[in-house]
Motif scaffolding. Sequence first.
Motif, PDB file in Angstrom:
ATOM      1  N   ILE A 142      45.908  24.237  -4.295  1.00  0.00           N
ATOM      2  CA  ILE A 142      45.522  22.663  -4.615  1.00  0.00           C
ATOM      3  C   ILE A 142      45.967  22.432  -6.729  1.00  0.00           C
ATOM      4  O   ILE A 142      46.009  21.783  -6.219  1.00  0.00           O
ATOM      5  CB  ILE A 142      44.530  22.486  -4.837  1.00  0.00           C
ATOM      6  CG1 ILE A 142      43.669  21.045  -5.202  1.00  0.00           C
ATOM      7  CG2 ILE A 142      43.421  23.745  -5.257  1.00  0.00           C
ATOM      8  CD1 ILE A 142      44.232  20.450  -4.115  1.00  0.00           C
ATOM      9  N   ASN A 143      45.980  23.852  -7.042  1.00  0.00           N
ATOM     10  CA  ASN A 143      46.264  23.045  -8.245  1.00  0.00           C
ATOM     11  C   ASN A 143      47.954  22.992  -8.409  1.00  0.00           C
ATOM     12  O   ASN A 143      48.454  22.511  -9.118  1.00  0.00           O
ATOM     13  CB  ASN A 143      46.970  24.448  -9.398  1.00  0.00           C
ATOM     14  CG  ASN A 143      44.736  25.068  -9.952  1.00  0.00           C
ATOM     15  OD1 ASN A 143      44.664  24.194  -9.716  1.00  0.00           O
ATOM     16  ND2 ASN A 143      44.810  26.556  -9.667  1.00  0.00           N
ATOM     17  N   LEU A 144      48.664  23.939  -7.516  1.00  0.00           N
ATOM     18  CA  LEU A 144      50.251  23.556  -7.478  1.00  0.00           C
ATOM     19  C   LEU A 144      50.325  22.188  -6.990  1.00  0.00           C
ATOM     20  O   LEU A 144      50.833  21.122  -7.237  1.00  0.00           O
ATOM     21  CB  LEU A 144      51.130  24.064  -6.052  1.00  0.00           C
ATOM     22  CG  LEU A 144      52.460  24.188  -5.574  1.00  0.00           C
ATOM     23  CD1 LEU A 144      52.903  24.237  -7.175  1.00  0.00           C
ATOM     24  CD2 LEU A 144      52.952  25.111  -4.649  1.00  0.00           C
ATOM     25  N   ASN A 164      35.918  22.490   2.089  1.00  0.00           N
ATOM     26  CA  ASN A 164      35.500  21.997   0.905  1.00  0.00           C
ATOM     27  C   ASN A 164      35.816  21.972  -0.400  1.00  0.00           C
ATOM     28  O   ASN A 164      36.918  23.000  -0.567  1.00  0.00           O
ATOM     29  CB  ASN A 164      34.569  23.865   0.755  1.00  0.00           C
ATOM     30  CG  ASN A 164      33.557  23.607   1.878  1.00  0.00           C
ATOM     31  OD1 ASN A 164      33.069  22.327   1.965  1.00  0.00           O
ATOM     32  ND2 ASN A 164      33.147  24.621   2.048  1.00  0.00           N
ATOM     33  N   CYS A 165      35.494  22.012  -1.541  1.00  0.00           N
ATOM     34  CA  CYS A 165      36.354  22.305  -2.809  1.00  0.00           C
ATOM     35  C   CYS A 165      34.705  21.880  -4.048  1.00  0.00           C
ATOM     36  O   CYS A 165      34.421  21.392  -4.317  1.00  0.00           O
ATOM     37  CB  CYS A 165      36.605  21.224  -3.765  1.00  0.00           C
ATOM     38  SG  CYS A 165      37.698  20.640  -4.983  1.00  0.00           S
ATOM     39  N   SER A 166      34.867  23.657  -4.346  1.00  0.00           N
ATOM     40  CA  SER A 166      33.534  24.164  -5.812  1.00  0.00           C
ATOM     41  C   SER A 166      34.110  24.318  -6.268  1.00  0.00           C
ATOM     42  O   SER A 166      32.987  24.897  -7.063  1.00  0.00           O
ATOM     43  CB  SER A 166      32.288  25.265  -3.734  1.00  0.00           C
ATOM     44  OG  SER A 166      33.065  26.123  -3.953  1.00  0.00           O
ATOM     45  N   GLU A 167      35.680  24.897  -6.970  1.00  0.00           N
ATOM     46  CA  GLU A 167      35.313  25.477  -8.196  1.00  0.00           C
ATOM     47  C   GLU A 167      35.723  24.089  -9.157  1.00  0.00           C
ATOM     48  O   GLU A 167      36.018  23.498  -8.826  1.00  0.00           O
ATOM     49  CB  GLU A 167      36.784  26.260  -7.944  1.00  0.00           C
ATOM     50  CG  GLU A 167      37.095  26.706  -7.010  1.00  0.00           C
ATOM     51  CD  GLU A 167      38.409  27.890  -7.765  1.00  0.00           C
ATOM     52  OE1 GLU A 167      39.078  27.901  -8.269  1.00  0.00           O
ATOM     53  OE2 GLU A 167      38.717  28.540  -6.480  1.00  0.00           O
ATOM     54  N   MET A 171      37.706  20.554  -9.824  1.00  0.00           N
ATOM     55  CA  MET A 171      37.161  19.473  -9.471  1.00  0.00           C
ATOM     56  C   MET A 171      36.986  17.944 -10.668  1.00  0.00           C
ATOM     57  O   MET A 171      37.161  16.998 -10.543  1.00  0.00           O
ATOM     58  CB  MET A 171      35.524  19.144  -9.306  1.00  0.00           C
ATOM     59  CG  MET A 171      35.077  19.865  -7.385  1.00  0.00           C
ATOM     60  SD  MET A 171      36.176  19.076  -6.605  1.00  0.00           S
ATOM     61  CE  MET A 171      35.432  17.424  -6.906  1.00  0.00           C
ATOM     62  N   GLN A 172      37.619  18.907 -12.079  1.00  0.00           N
ATOM     63  CA  GLN A 172      37.301  18.693 -13.283  1.00  0.00           C
ATOM     64  C   GLN A 172      39.023  17.866 -12.857  1.00  0.00           C
ATOM     65  O   GLN A 172      39.323  16.776 -13.476  1.00  0.00           O
ATOM     66  CB  GLN A 172      37.788  19.173 -14.874  1.00  0.00           C
ATOM     67  CG  GLN A 172      35.712  19.965 -14.496  1.00  0.00           C
ATOM     68  CD  GLN A 172      35.957  20.728 -15.114  1.00  0.00           C
ATOM     69  OE1 GLN A 172      36.690  21.737 -16.034  1.00  0.00           O
ATOM     70  NE2 GLN A 172      35.018  21.334 -15.752  1.00  0.00           N
ATOM     71  N   ASP A 178      43.127   9.705 -11.004  1.00  0.00           N
ATOM     72  CA  ASP A 178      42.657   7.997 -10.179  1.00  0.00           C
ATOM     73  C   ASP A 178      43.563   7.467  -9.260  1.00  0.00           C
ATOM     74  O   ASP A 178      44.446   6.910  -9.794  1.00  0.00           O
ATOM     75  CB  ASP A 178      42.173   6.957 -10.936  1.00  0.00           C
ATOM     76  CG  ASP A 178      41.461   5.766 -10.982  1.00  0.00           C
ATOM     77  OD1 ASP A 178      41.181   5.659  -9.199  1.00  0.00           O
ATOM     78  OD2 ASP A 178      41.143   5.095 -10.609  1.00  0.00           O
ATOM     79  N   ASP A 179      44.127   8.624  -8.213  1.00  0.00           N
ATOM     80  CA  ASP A 179      45.222   8.138  -7.415  1.00  0.00           C
ATOM     81  C   ASP A 179      45.048   8.386  -5.596  1.00  0.00           C
ATOM     82  O   ASP A 179      44.601   8.807  -5.608  1.00  0.00           O
ATOM     83  CB  ASP A 179      45.840   9.408  -7.709  1.00  0.00           C
ATOM     84  CG  ASP A 179      47.161   8.772  -7.429  1.00  0.00           C
ATOM     85  OD1 ASP A 179      47.835   8.689  -7.102  1.00  0.00           O
ATOM     86  OD2 ASP A 179      48.551   9.773  -8.628  1.00  0.00           O
ATOM     87  N   ALA A 180      45.216   6.766  -5.523  1.00  0.00           N
ATOM     88  CA  ALA A 180      45.676   6.677  -4.432  1.00  0.00           C
ATOM     89  C   ALA A 180      45.957   8.197  -3.046  1.00  0.00           C
ATOM     90  O   ALA A 180      46.113   8.247  -2.144  1.00  0.00           O
ATOM     91  CB  ALA A 180      45.836   5.404  -3.185  1.00  0.00           C
ATOM     92  N   ARG A 181      46.893   8.223  -4.144  1.00  0.00           N
ATOM     93  CA  ARG A 181      47.991   9.373  -3.338  1.00  0.00           C
ATOM     94  C   ARG A 181      47.026  10.707  -3.343  1.00  0.00           C
ATOM     95  O   ARG A 181      47.705  11.307  -1.896  1.00  0.00           O
ATOM     96  CB  ARG A 181      48.945   9.894  -4.085  1.00  0.00           C
ATOM     97  CG  ARG A 181      49.938   8.551  -4.846  1.00  0.00           C
ATOM     98  CD  ARG A 181      50.972   8.825  -5.777  1.00  0.00           C
ATOM     99  NE  ARG A 181      50.773   9.754  -6.750  1.00  0.00           N
ATOM    100  CZ  ARG A 181      51.157  10.682  -7.632  1.00  0.00           C
ATOM    101  NH1 ARG A 181      52.438  10.304  -7.634  1.00  0.00           N
ATOM    102  NH2 ARG A 181      50.566  11.160  -8.858  1.00  0.00           N
TER     103      ARG A 181
END
Length: 194
Positions: A142-144, A164-167, A171-172, A178-181
């Motif tokens: 996800i970082n990439l 899930n995205c719990s890190e 999340m920060q 703020d991106d629709a992509r």
Amino acid sequence: LKAIFNIPIIITIRDYWYICPMIHLINSRGENCIDNAHGDGCALCYKARTIKHINNSPFLFWAGEFQARKAAWIRAINLTDMVIAVSPFLKDFYIRNGVDPDKIIVLSGGILPQAVGTRKPKKRDNIFRIALLGNATSIWGINLILDILAIWHDQNVRIKVWGNCSEQRIMQRVKKFDDARLQFQGPYEREDIT
């Protein structure tokens, strides 16, 4: 089973479960722990995860228990007739952890294009689509994806993330977009995609 039914035993390895009871060799801080073979890190990781989810958990083990678990699974794997790994990396990893190299082969889970044949092309809408399936952790890429979005300003991109995205640190970063992509679809069950 082999002795009872006189049949060969073949096992397919798709992940790290035989080495890591948490399956993916990612510790409780979201870090890769692929070189941890002694069990100390396993005990700390497992303890951190069970305390988060189960108060007064009876499942708080010592490092030696993780070493014993790993050794028992490697012995069991070596009793099979053949071991199939789904990637060369997985094959090498299990050999480094004690699986007999003469028993293990690589058989990719992919389908050769010639086996599928040709399909009619779909109508193109000029949208480049990327999907990320699985837990959205730093180990899984996800970082990439976030790095790419930060420098690639093309609006004809859609990235959907399932899982899930719990890190907190992920999340920060996501909140800055703020991106629709970028669209998070949330967790899913295996049955939903079979």
